[in-house]
Write a protein that holds these residues in place. Structure first.
Motif, PDB file in Angstrom:
ATOM      1  N   LEU A 142       0.904  -1.277  -0.145  1.00  0.00           N
ATOM      2  CA  LEU A 142       0.061  -0.048   0.057  1.00  0.00           C
ATOM      3  C   LEU A 142       0.923   1.161   0.114  1.00  0.00           C
ATOM      4  CD1 LEU A 142      -2.756  -1.194   2.616  1.00  0.00           C
ATOM      5  CD2 LEU A 142      -3.085  -0.791   0.206  1.00  0.00           C
ATOM      6  N   PHE A 195      -3.090  -0.250  -4.259  1.00  0.00           N
ATOM      7  CA  PHE A 195      -4.254  -0.781  -3.878  1.00  0.00           C
ATOM      8  C   PHE A 195      -4.474  -2.016  -4.762  1.00  0.00           C
ATOM      9  CE2 PHE A 195      -4.903   3.482  -1.827  1.00  0.00           C
ATOM     10  CZ  PHE A 195      -5.254   2.996  -0.710  1.00  0.00           C
ATOM     11  N   LEU A 221      -1.907  -4.107   8.229  1.00  0.00           N
ATOM     12  CA  LEU A 221      -2.199  -2.630   7.541  1.00  0.00           C
ATOM     13  C   LEU A 221      -1.455  -1.744   8.405  1.00  0.00           C
ATOM     14  CD1 LEU A 221      -5.907  -3.194   6.351  1.00  0.00           C
ATOM     15  CD2 LEU A 221      -3.774  -3.349   5.098  1.00  0.00           C
ATOM     16  N   LEU A 262      -7.666   4.073   6.895  1.00  0.00           N
ATOM     17  CA  LEU A 262      -8.384   2.889   6.868  1.00  0.00           C
ATOM     18  C   LEU A 262      -9.615   2.713   6.308  1.00  0.00           C
ATOM     19  CD1 LEU A 262      -6.716   0.551   9.347  1.00  0.00           C
ATOM     20  CD2 LEU A 262      -6.157   0.756   6.812  1.00  0.00           C
ATOM     21  N   TYR A 269      -9.778   1.598   0.162  1.00  0.00           N
ATOM     22  CA  TYR A 269      -9.536   0.352   0.512  1.00  0.00           C
ATOM     23  C   TYR A 269     -10.606  -0.726   0.443  1.00  0.00           C
ATOM     24  CZ  TYR A 269      -5.439   2.184   3.269  1.00  0.00           C
ATOM     25  OH  TYR A 269      -4.263   2.693   3.926  1.00  0.00           O
TER      26      TYR A 269
END
Length: 342
Positions: free
Chosen positions: A131, A134, A155, A164, A169
């Motif tokens: 990340l 994506f 993450l 987040l 996401y």
């Protein structure tokens, strides 16, 4: 008697240090603690030296320690830990190039999977993802969970400023939820200026964990994906302490209510890494659902004396909620990771 399951344990293999060195300031930042201040202390140096910390082994003014599997097992044996679930810490693997980040994530996940294959009772692993690439993150999460049989995914609290709850996401959350995946959220530097003499890991990490947790809940991730199991590092930052305040997020996020915000926040799991103290445990145990508090050591970033101090506080705590501590060391984690159940 089975030993502890440590859900917050890091690895720093040589390949990772090579990648950090190659990326330079794009990976580690160019900040440096104020010369001559106590923030210059290197906690991993027996001499207590005060040399400025900067370079490829320093992130946000904090020195990255040495690591190898043998040292990890020696620590676990000494601390009564049977299994450590490994993860890469900040700054992750994306230093500006999507292709390089995908390759590094793949290499590190293969390395972790091999460690687990060799000693499945001693190690687990959370897969690292490239990340904020994506598409690459979705592909690597699927590969790591389906082919490498990772215990979950890591993450970071934000990916270059993307938190987040960000809609970007959503395809990743969909794939993770389809597998009822365990997600380990670890903080990284927020997109703000570092304060002089205050390494990001010291001050900003608890803030960024709290920030991303509230963002995730307020933007409905748990509503859309109720099967996700998400662990917050370091007792959730200051989330348990200030959770009621965050109910007001419902005023600014249509489709939510104060009650739904609270219900979402209480879905999180929390680890005890660097956070098990007589002042933090009452709030954590009052807020977390039964079975949602897990043991964490933060090895090798936590200096041995620090880890021992927090372990002692956890073992001797007799305040509010102490009757729940029996599940922290193992049984709560066994429910998240059935392969480790005994």
């Amino acid at each position: 008697m089975p030993g502890k399951i440590d859900v917050h344990q890091h690895l720093l293999p040589p390949r990772y240090f090579e990648a950090l060195a190659a990326a330079g300031d794009r990976a580690t930042g160019d900040s440096q603690a104020v010369a001559g201040g106590t923030a210059q202390w290197n906690p991993w140096d027996a001499s207590g030296g005060t040399a400025a910390r900067q370079g490829s082994r320093t992130v946000g003014g904090w020195l990255m320690p040495e690591w190898d599997p043998r040292a990890a097992i020696a620590m676990m044996d000494e601390a009564g830990i049977e299994t450590g679930i490994l993860s890469i810490s900040a700054p992750g693997v994306h230093f500006g190039d999507d292709a390089a980040a995908r390759e590094l994530a793949r290499e590190l996940n293969d390395y972790q999977a091999e460690l687990v294959k060799e000693q499945p009772d001693r190690f687990g692993h959370f897969a690292v993802l490239p990340l904020p690439d994506f598409d690459g993150a979705v592909a690597e999460a699927v590969r790591a969970l389906d082919e490498l049989h990772a215990d979950g995914v890591l993450l970071l609290s934000n990916a270059h400023g993307r938190y987040l709850g960000d809609p970007a996401y959503e395809p990743l959350w969909t794939e993770l939820a389809a597998r009822s995946a365990v997600v380990f959220v670890h903080p990284t530097a927020p997109p703000i200026q570092q304060l002089p003499g205050m390494p990001t890991a010291l001050l900003d990490f608890p803030f960024d964990t709290t920030r991303t947790a509230v963002d995730l809940v307020a933007h409905g991730v748990f509503d859309r994906h109720p099967d996700l199991r998400v662990i917050l590092s370091h007792a959730g930052g200051f989330l348990p302490y200030a959770a009621s305040r965050f109910s007001a997020a419902a005023m600014f996020n249509p489709g939510t209510t104060p009650e739904s915000i609270q219900a979402g926040l209480r879905k999180f799991y929390f680890d005890t890494a660097l956070s098990a103290t007589p002042t933090s445990l009452p709030s954590l145990l009052a807020f977390a659902e039964p079975g949602h508090v897990l043991y964490g050591s933060d090895f090798p970033y936590a200096q041995p004396e620090w880890r021992a101090r927090f372990d002692h506080c956890l073992a001797t705590y007799d305040g509010p909620g102490a009757e729940r501590l029996g599940e922290v060391h193992r049984s709560a984690a066994e429910k998240l990771f059935p392969r480790l159940a005994k």
